[in-house]
Write a protein that holds these residues in place. Structure first.
Motif, PDB file in Angstrom:
ATOM      1  N   GLU A 630       0.830  -1.208   0.000  1.00  0.00           N
ATOM      2  CA  GLU A 630       0.000   0.000   0.000  1.00  0.00           C
ATOM      3  C   GLU A 630       0.867   1.262   0.000  1.00  0.00           C
ATOM      4  O   GLU A 630       0.601   2.209  -0.751  1.00  0.00           O
ATOM      5  CB  GLU A 630      -0.913  -0.011   1.223  1.00  0.00           C
ATOM      6  CG  GLU A 630      -1.791   1.223   1.349  1.00  0.00           C
ATOM      7  CD  GLU A 630      -2.563   1.248   2.652  1.00  0.00           C
ATOM      8  OE1 GLU A 630      -3.284   2.233   2.899  1.00  0.00           O
ATOM      9  OE2 GLU A 630      -2.437   0.286   3.450  1.00  0.00           O
ATOM     10  N   LEU A 631       1.888   1.279   0.848  1.00  0.00           N
ATOM     11  CA  LEU A 631       2.792   2.429   0.886  1.00  0.00           C
ATOM     12  C   LEU A 631       3.470   2.626  -0.462  1.00  0.00           C
ATOM     13  O   LEU A 631       3.655   3.759  -0.927  1.00  0.00           O
ATOM     14  CB  LEU A 631       3.841   2.233   1.989  1.00  0.00           C
ATOM     15  CG  LEU A 631       3.333   2.295   3.431  1.00  0.00           C
ATOM     16  CD1 LEU A 631       4.409   1.797   4.397  1.00  0.00           C
ATOM     17  CD2 LEU A 631       2.917   3.714   3.798  1.00  0.00           C
ATOM     18  N   TYR A 632       3.816   1.526  -1.104  1.00  0.00           N
ATOM     19  CA  TYR A 632       4.459   1.598  -2.417  1.00  0.00           C
ATOM     20  C   TYR A 632       3.495   2.152  -3.465  1.00  0.00           C
ATOM     21  O   TYR A 632       3.866   3.035  -4.262  1.00  0.00           O
ATOM     22  CB  TYR A 632       4.955   0.218  -2.826  1.00  0.00           C
ATOM     23  CG  TYR A 632       5.569   0.172  -4.200  1.00  0.00           C
ATOM     24  CD1 TYR A 632       6.852   0.657  -4.418  1.00  0.00           C
ATOM     25  CD2 TYR A 632       4.859  -0.341  -5.282  1.00  0.00           C
ATOM     26  CE1 TYR A 632       7.420   0.629  -5.685  1.00  0.00           C
ATOM     27  CE2 TYR A 632       5.416  -0.383  -6.551  1.00  0.00           C
ATOM     28  CZ  TYR A 632       6.700   0.105  -6.742  1.00  0.00           C
ATOM     29  OH  TYR A 632       7.257   0.081  -8.000  1.00  0.00           O
ATOM     30  N   TYR A 640      12.224   9.612   3.464  1.00  0.00           N
ATOM     31  CA  TYR A 640      13.199   8.541   3.267  1.00  0.00           C
ATOM     32  C   TYR A 640      13.357   8.156   1.800  1.00  0.00           C
ATOM     33  O   TYR A 640      13.994   7.147   1.477  1.00  0.00           O
ATOM     34  CB  TYR A 640      12.794   7.319   4.099  1.00  0.00           C
ATOM     35  CG  TYR A 640      12.378   7.708   5.503  1.00  0.00           C
ATOM     36  CD1 TYR A 640      13.304   8.301   6.371  1.00  0.00           C
ATOM     37  CD2 TYR A 640      11.073   7.533   5.943  1.00  0.00           C
ATOM     38  CE1 TYR A 640      12.924   8.691   7.655  1.00  0.00           C
ATOM     39  CE2 TYR A 640      10.688   7.915   7.222  1.00  0.00           C
ATOM     40  CZ  TYR A 640      11.613   8.500   8.067  1.00  0.00           C
ATOM     41  OH  TYR A 640      11.244   8.902   9.338  1.00  0.00           O
ATOM     42  N   ALA A 641      12.785   8.952   0.909  1.00  0.00           N
ATOM     43  CA  ALA A 641      12.793   8.623  -0.513  1.00  0.00           C
ATOM     44  C   ALA A 641      14.110   9.022  -1.169  1.00  0.00           C
ATOM     45  O   ALA A 641      14.822   9.920  -0.716  1.00  0.00           O
ATOM     46  CB  ALA A 641      11.640   9.317  -1.214  1.00  0.00           C
ATOM     47  N   VAL A 646      12.378   4.059  -2.325  1.00  0.00           N
ATOM     48  CA  VAL A 646      13.093   3.987  -1.050  1.00  0.00           C
ATOM     49  C   VAL A 646      14.295   3.070  -1.217  1.00  0.00           C
ATOM     50  O   VAL A 646      14.140   1.916  -1.649  1.00  0.00           O
ATOM     51  CB  VAL A 646      12.194   3.450   0.084  1.00  0.00           C
ATOM     52  CG1 VAL A 646      12.975   3.394   1.399  1.00  0.00           C
ATOM     53  CG2 VAL A 646      10.961   4.324   0.254  1.00  0.00           C
ATOM     54  N   PRO A 647      15.500   3.537  -0.912  1.00  0.00           N
ATOM     55  CA  PRO A 647      16.670   2.658  -0.971  1.00  0.00           C
ATOM     56  C   PRO A 647      16.529   1.534   0.065  1.00  0.00           C
ATOM     57  O   PRO A 647      16.051   1.766   1.180  1.00  0.00           O
ATOM     58  CB  PRO A 647      17.838   3.583  -0.616  1.00  0.00           C
ATOM     59  CG  PRO A 647      17.308   4.972  -0.773  1.00  0.00           C
ATOM     60  CD  PRO A 647      15.850   4.900  -0.486  1.00  0.00           C
ATOM     61  N   VAL A 702      20.075   2.686   5.978  1.00  0.00           N
ATOM     62  CA  VAL A 702      19.388   3.151   7.177  1.00  0.00           C
ATOM     63  C   VAL A 702      18.064   3.824   6.842  1.00  0.00           C
ATOM     64  O   VAL A 702      17.127   3.832   7.654  1.00  0.00           O
ATOM     65  CB  VAL A 702      20.307   4.096   7.985  1.00  0.00           C
ATOM     66  CG1 VAL A 702      20.444   5.444   7.307  1.00  0.00           C
ATOM     67  CG2 VAL A 702      19.822   4.258   9.411  1.00  0.00           C
ATOM     68  N   ARG A 703      17.931   4.339   5.614  1.00  0.00           N
ATOM     69  CA  ARG A 703      16.680   4.981   5.223  1.00  0.00           C
ATOM     70  C   ARG A 703      15.538   3.973   5.108  1.00  0.00           C
ATOM     71  O   ARG A 703      14.374   4.307   5.386  1.00  0.00           O
ATOM     72  CB  ARG A 703      16.885   5.749   3.916  1.00  0.00           C
ATOM     73  CG  ARG A 703      17.793   6.964   4.063  1.00  0.00           C
ATOM     74  CD  ARG A 703      18.190   7.554   2.725  1.00  0.00           C
ATOM     75  NE  ARG A 703      19.072   6.660   1.968  1.00  0.00           N
ATOM     76  CZ  ARG A 703      19.562   6.943   0.769  1.00  0.00           C
ATOM     77  NH1 ARG A 703      19.247   8.097   0.176  1.00  0.00           N
ATOM     78  NH2 ARG A 703      20.365   6.090   0.151  1.00  0.00           N
ATOM     79  N   TYR A 704      15.840   2.742   4.712  1.00  0.00           N
ATOM     80  CA  TYR A 704      14.789   1.721   4.665  1.00  0.00           C
ATOM     81  C   TYR A 704      14.375   1.324   6.076  1.00  0.00           C
ATOM     82  O   TYR A 704      13.188   1.130   6.358  1.00  0.00           O
ATOM     83  CB  TYR A 704      15.271   0.501   3.881  1.00  0.00           C
ATOM     84  CG  TYR A 704      14.185  -0.532   3.643  1.00  0.00           C
ATOM     85  CD1 TYR A 704      13.010  -0.186   2.988  1.00  0.00           C
ATOM     86  CD2 TYR A 704      14.351  -1.843   4.059  1.00  0.00           C
ATOM     87  CE1 TYR A 704      12.013  -1.127   2.763  1.00  0.00           C
ATOM     88  CE2 TYR A 704      13.361  -2.799   3.830  1.00  0.00           C
ATOM     89  CZ  TYR A 704      12.195  -2.441   3.181  1.00  0.00           C
ATOM     90  OH  TYR A 704      11.206  -3.368   2.954  1.00  0.00           O
TER      91      TYR A 704
END
Length: 750
Positions: A630-632, A640-641, A646-647, A702-704
């Motif tokens: 859903e977020l995707y 965090y993009a 998102v990495p 770390v962003r993921y």
């Protein structure tokens, strides 16, 4: 001249030798204590903005004060001033499992504590900080003769001295200490530690994130695994280690890592700070050949058979899946690693390369003065001879540890052998009863994660591998007799009888046996078929295999120590690093893709797009949670993009090994950019031979992690604890001073 005499001549030479000297690019597991001397200039040339003192200091807070050994075999990092600890999902897996049940399946669904009261204690779990380290070679070797004693006797003296040094270092403090050998026992270092005992589970993603890709992607790149979990260290009222208590408070660290949202690009400096487990970079050609041709193939075959059984039973039962989840992961991890390691050793032609190095060493040894020729001239032939003597015993040992003791019933029976020895020597009743009570407590933990039907299937597969793979002269006569007895009906018939007749296959009946022993009825234990099998295997191992194996390995250790000293003399311009031994180390390198095969090029990072591309609801390894999908779909990535997605993970050239799981990956400014969780399959031979073109460590971006915690789990209160810093050109930044400069990034809505 004998080897002992040659070593005597060598001793005076070594007293005056101290090498500070370069491994190949990005190779090395460096002692933080020696960074100023060995590595600082090279690291700064590659992009480090810090000093060695800011990385390792005993006088002020430094990066090392944010690094812990998590449990006994992983690394973790402190990411808030409230003791929040980040490590891998697979490092916290057994704790997540221990809190899981069919009704509350945190392995499958994940777990997030929304307040401190919901953070779950984990008895037995520890977090260990390094307070300081020190070269104590002279103290440890004081009074230890250079020649004239057996290796086992030398080791005993070394251990006695090491214990005295460690005890003296922490006397009157609340610290602990230990001494570890470096360079095969040519040097010794003291490590003073602070060990915290109250570690609580804070958060873990579902397995569909934390283990995404499963065994299919394990040791592989490209990788899309959200391999992280969060814990918190608690301390007593004085901020010192204390046993679990509801009154304990979150630990206030000397230092914690700021987190960078700037991301990484090819060529960026990276360093990995953690507790790598074990490497053998200076192994000779005979050691490499034994690993490649003897040990690894045997262990791979045994684990392959066991994994097939566990996989089938776990898929058939949720109860079995939960019971065996951590066990399966542990078995599978090194099974696949050994396969990749052998492929890598073959690709590098490692045995031949080592042989060429040995030719050069022999030429150097024989071209020197009398002392050099005496010390090193006959060294390599001696090593070859002892490897040959120990080869069958090494194989027999592998089959005992992997096959015989891969059967859980045999493992449990083995744990009761000390009790059997007490009955055999007619120990006093009070001693026997005390032993029984201790064993009864252990039974609860064992049987909680034990399924007898599954274990019987494992035994059916592993017993013939053990009986047929062990060199015939080293197989116990009891097992040989069983092979003849069941030659027609097969080992499955023996396994059926074994599990049908043993009383050690359930907690209730095992406790009943122990009660009978406590009451003096010893035959309940002596006559149990599982005890007979375990005793036959273990006693034979102790008397017929282990002594010769130890003799060969002791001689190899002595010769390897001399060889290591010789290498350092032979190559005075080279910087040597000690093999990993679960002590704090730093590796550094750069972000980089690689070419695993002709015509194939891998990029340096992966993204959430790749997760959705791999998504397959029919394959448990590639299930995607509905919330993540859903977020995707909504592109709801928050701050965090990167480039519209998102990495998830990236790779770099850092030298890592087992134990580096959970290690922080840090940029040149001392900021956390990711958490190390794996190596690429093509690079798993780096425990033995490093190849900068092929070896890559795999890091969770770390962003993921932040995206999952914040946007997926809705646990933004945890993110608020952290210090997030922006891109370098934003003016934000952090430096590892005693007092951190906190630069928060505003979190955007939605």
């Amino acid at each position: 001249m004998s080897l002992r005499s040659r070593l005597a001549l060598l001793a005076l030479t070594l007293l005056t030798v101290f090498t500070t000297l370069p491994a190949r690019a990005d190779e090395g597991l460096w002692l933080p204590l020696l960074l100023k001397q060995l590595n600082e200039a090279d690291m700064q040339k590659k992009g480090l903005k810090l000093t060695a003192e800011q990385i390792y200091s005993i006088n002020q807070g430094s990066l090392k004060d944010a690094i812990v050994q998590f449990g006994g075999g992983c690394t973790g990092e402190i990411i808030s001033d409230q003791g929040l600890l980040l490590t891998n999902h697979h490092c916290g897996y057994s704790q997540i499992q221990s809190h899981s049940s069919v009704e509350n399946d945190y392995l499958t669904k994940g777990y997030w504590a929304m307040n401190r009261e919901q953070e779950l204690p984990n008895p037995g779990l520890t977090a260990t900080f390094i307070v300081r380290m020190e070269d104590v070679t002279s103290q440890v070797l004081a009074g230890v003769p250079a020649t004239g004693i057996a290796e086992a006797q030398r080791e005993q003296l070394v251990q006695q001295n090491s214990q005295r040094v460690a005890q003296a270092a922490v006397q009157g403090t609340g610290y602990q200490a230990f001494v570890r050998p470096m360079f095969n026992g040519n040097e010794y270092y003291l490590f003073v530690t602070e060990v915290f005992q109250d570690i609580r589970l804070v958060g873990a993603p579902p397995s569909s994130i934390g283990k995404f890709g499963g065994d299919t992607d394990n040791w592989a790149w490209p990788r899309h695994t959200g391999d992280f979990s969060l814990f918190r260290i608690y301390a007593g009222p004085d901020n010192k280690p204390a046993p679990y208590s509801p009154a304990n408070k979150p630990f206030k660290p000397r230092y914690y890592l700021p987190i960078s949202l700037a991301g990484v690009q090819p060529g960026d400096f990276t360093m990995v700070f953690g507790f790598p487990g074990r490497t053998n970079e200076y192994l000779t050609s005979w050691g490499v050949e034994e690993t490649y041709s003897v040990s690894n193939p045997a262990k791979i075959a045994v684990r392959d058979a066991k994994l097939r059984v566990l996989d089938a039973d776990m898929k058939a039962s949720d109860k079995v899946r939960i019971q065996y989840a951590a066990k399966y992961a542990g078995i599978a991890n090194y099974w696949k690693k050994w396969i990749g390691e052998n492929r890598g050793l073959k690709k590098l032609d490692a045995v031949r390369v080592k042989q060429q190095q040995e030719v050069e060493f022999q030429r150097w040894a024989e071209s020197g003065n009398d002392a050099r020729r005496a010390a090193f001239g006959g060294l390599l032939p001696e090593l070859q001879r002892h490897y040959a003597l120990g080869r069958d015993y090494t194989l027999a040992r592998d089959y005992v540890s992997e096959a015989a003791l891969g059967i859980e019933l045999v493992v449990y029976a083995n744990s009761l052998l000390p009790l059997l020895e007490l009955t055999n020597r007619q120990a006093p009743a009070a001693e026997r009863v005390a032993a029984v009570e201790k064993l009864k407590k252990g039974a609860t933990g064992f049987f909680r994660n034990y399924n007898v039907a599954t274990d019987q299937k494992v035994a059916t597969q592993l017993l013939p591998l053990y009986a047929n793979g062990t060199p015939a002269a080293l197989l116990p006569s009891y097992v040989k007799a069983l092979g003849k007895q069941y030659a027609t009906t097969g080992w499955d018939a023996y396994a059926a009888q074994l599990y049908g007749q043993s009383r050690l296959t359930s907690q209730a009946s095992a406790l009943a046996v122990l009660d009978e022993v406590a009451a003096g009825k010893f035959d309940a234990l002596r006559q149990d078929p599982a005890m007979k099998l375990a005793e036959a295997i273990v006693s034979h191992y102790r008397t017929a295999i282990l002594p010769t194996y130890n003799l060969a390995t002791d001689q190899i250790a002595l010769l390897q120590r001399t060889y290591m000293a010789g290498l350092r003399l032979q190559q005075p311009e080279r910087k040597f690093y000690p093999d990993a031994n679960s002590t704090l180390r730093l590796a550094y390198g750069q972000v980089a893709g690689y070419e695993p095969a002709d015509g194939v090029r891998y990029d340096f990072y992966t993204t959430l797009d790749g997760i959705m591309e791999k998504a397959d609801p029919t394959n448990p390894d590639f299930e995607v949670p509905a919330r993540l999908a859903e977020l995707y779909q909504n592109k709801d990535y928050g701050p965090y993009a990167y480039k519209g997605t998102v990495p998830v993970a990236f790779i770099a050239t850092n030298h890592t090994t087992g134990g580096n799981s959970g290690s922080p990956v840090i940029n040149g400014r001392g900021e956390l950019i990711g958490t190390n969780f794996d190596r690429n399959w093509e690079g798993t031979m780096s425990d033995i031979m490093f190849d900068p073109d092929r070896v890559r460590n795999i890091t969770l971006d770390v962003r993921y992690m932040l995206f999952v915690v914040d946007k997926y789990a809705g646990a933004g209160h945890l993110v608020k604890e952290m210090t997030l810093v922006g891109a370098p050109d934003s003016g934000a930044g952090a430096t590892p001073d005693k007092e951190l400069k906190k630069v928060k990034v505003k979190r955007k809505k939605g």
